[in-house]
Design a protein around this motif. Structure first.
Motif, PDB file in Angstrom:
ATOM      1  N   UNK A   1     -10.668  -5.178  13.871  1.00 48.64           N
ATOM      2  CA  UNK A   1      -9.973  -5.167  14.469  1.00 48.64           C
ATOM      3  C   UNK A   1      -9.061  -4.354  15.083  1.00 48.64           C
ATOM      4  N   UNK A   2      -8.774  -2.744  14.163  1.00 44.11           N
ATOM      5  CA  UNK A   2      -8.304  -1.502  14.487  1.00 44.11           C
ATOM      6  C   UNK A   2      -9.320  -1.159  15.598  1.00 44.11           C
ATOM      7  N   UNK A   3     -10.637  -1.472  15.267  1.00 43.05           N
ATOM      8  CA  UNK A   3     -11.566  -0.052  16.044  1.00 43.05           C
ATOM      9  C   UNK A   3     -11.569  -1.580  16.930  1.00 43.05           C
ATOM     10  N   UNK A   4     -11.778  -2.806  16.864  1.00 41.97           N
ATOM     11  CA  UNK A   4     -12.619  -3.358  18.390  1.00 41.97           C
ATOM     12  C   UNK A   4     -11.073  -2.874  19.756  1.00 41.97           C
ATOM     13  N   UNK A   5     -10.106  -2.694  18.944  1.00 44.52           N
ATOM     14  CA  UNK A   5      -8.907  -1.892  20.035  1.00 44.52           C
ATOM     15  C   UNK A   5      -9.132  -0.663  20.183  1.00 44.52           C
ATOM     16  N   UNK A   6      -9.881   0.280  20.258  1.00 42.02           N
ATOM     17  CA  UNK A   6     -10.255   1.315  21.071  1.00 42.02           C
ATOM     18  C   UNK A   6      -9.665   2.542  19.286  1.00 42.02           C
ATOM     19  N   UNK A   7      -9.070   1.829  17.824  1.00 40.73           N
ATOM     20  CA  UNK A   7      -8.556   3.332  17.105  1.00 40.73           C
ATOM     21  C   UNK A   7     -10.092   4.314  16.772  1.00 40.73           C
ATOM     22  N   UNK A   8      -9.710   5.426  16.291  1.00 40.29           N
ATOM     23  CA  UNK A   8     -11.010   6.095  15.564  1.00 40.29           C
ATOM     24  C   UNK A   8     -10.572   5.148  14.347  1.00 40.29           C
ATOM     25  N   UNK A   9     -11.738   5.391  13.312  1.00 37.05           N
ATOM     26  CA  UNK A   9     -11.203   5.483  11.704  1.00 37.05           C
ATOM     27  C   UNK A   9     -12.346   6.590  11.003  1.00 37.05           C
TER      28      UNK A   9
END
Length: 285
Positions: free
Chosen positions: A81-89
């Motif tokens: 969900x966070x990666x889909x929102x543009x967050x880096x991992x």
């Protein structure tokens, strides 16, 4: 005795000093000040984990959701969900994941091997925070232990990623408790308006003083925050816990409590054994 009074006494105790929080030793991490590269070192994260995960639709439909377990998806569902929102991992060799928004002012840590805090011995696997500057400490922190249904944490994370301002500081009112009242959860007769129980007293949310181990940027002592947990039976340990420091934005906590109070069943491919006798289960079509 009214069971609510019995549960009320335990709720008050657990929401303050009797909830044992400890911090195990672990290597230092960048979550409290250092920055990470905005480039994701693991761009194939989504494709790899989606291919390996169980079927998210599951073979069963399970309610109540607060006893349904995480189906092995707590790490990946929130990360996706966070990666889909543009967050880096960024994933370490110990499988700790560090996630940041594009400004690196909002962050999350997935800690399967190195939990930073324990709730009654139960490891916190997800930590979230926001800060006002790359070198500043967290303004607020939210914690989720193992076995929290992934739908609840994903709701919190998605709202964190999409809310324009998450650094407003302590807000008036008790907005996060309203979804519980709307879902006809019972209020505690000895703590009216601050504590709500699920229909069978197997989950509850309380607003009150938190342990000093819950990190918050406001220096005033004894400020209230939100604590939630589930427990199938009084003689069993809690199923999971979640805690939100006093400055956590209310709309983020409300996203969690809205998902918590939702009576709709959730899909599961495996059932938690310690709660199986308290679940309503049907086959997924």
């Amino acid at each position: 005795m009214d069971p609510r009074h019995h549960r009320s006494a335990r709720t008050t105790a657990r929401s303050t000093s009797n909830l044992t929080l400890t911090r195990p030793s672990r290597p230092s991490t960048p979550i409290n000040g250092a920055s990470l590269s905005p480039t994701d070192p693991d761009p194939a994260h989504n494709a790899r984990h989606t291919a390996l995960r169980p079927d998210t639709h599951g073979a069963f439909l399970v309610s109540p959701r607060y006893l349904a377990g995480d189906d092995g998806l707590l790490g990946d569902s929130v990360t996706d969900a966070l990666v889909a929102a543009g967050w880096s991992c960024w994933t370490t060799r110990s499988q700790t994941r560090h996630l940041f928004d594009t400004d690196q002012l909002r962050g999350a840590e997935w800690l399967p091997g190195h939990p930073s805090i324990l709730f009654d011995g139960d490891p916190v696997l997800w930590e979230f925070f926001a800060r006002t500057d790359l070198t500043a400490p967290p303004l607020w922190t939210a914690y989720f232990t193992a076995r929290v249904p992934h739908e609840l944490v994903t709701a919190f994370a998605t709202t964190l990623a999409t809310t324009p301002d998450v650094t407003r500081g302590i807000e008036p009112g008790r907005t996060p408790l309203q979804p519980l009242a709307d879902a006809h959860w019972s209020t505690d007769p000895t703590d009216a308006g601050n504590t709500y129980y699920a229909p069978k007293l197997q989950a509850w949310v309380t607003y009150g003083a938190l342990s000093e181990a819950i990190e918050d940027g406001n220096p005033l002592p004894g400020l209230p925050g939100y604590l939630a947990w589930a427990q199938p039976d009084d003689h069993l340990p809690h199923h999971w816990c979640a805690a939100f420091s006093p400055s956590t934005p209310q709309n983020l906590v409300t996203a969690f409590t809205t998902a918590l109070a939702d009576p709709a069943p959730v899909p599961r491919s495996a059932l938690p054994q310690d709660a199986s006798g308290h679940l309503t289960i049907s086959l997924s079509s």
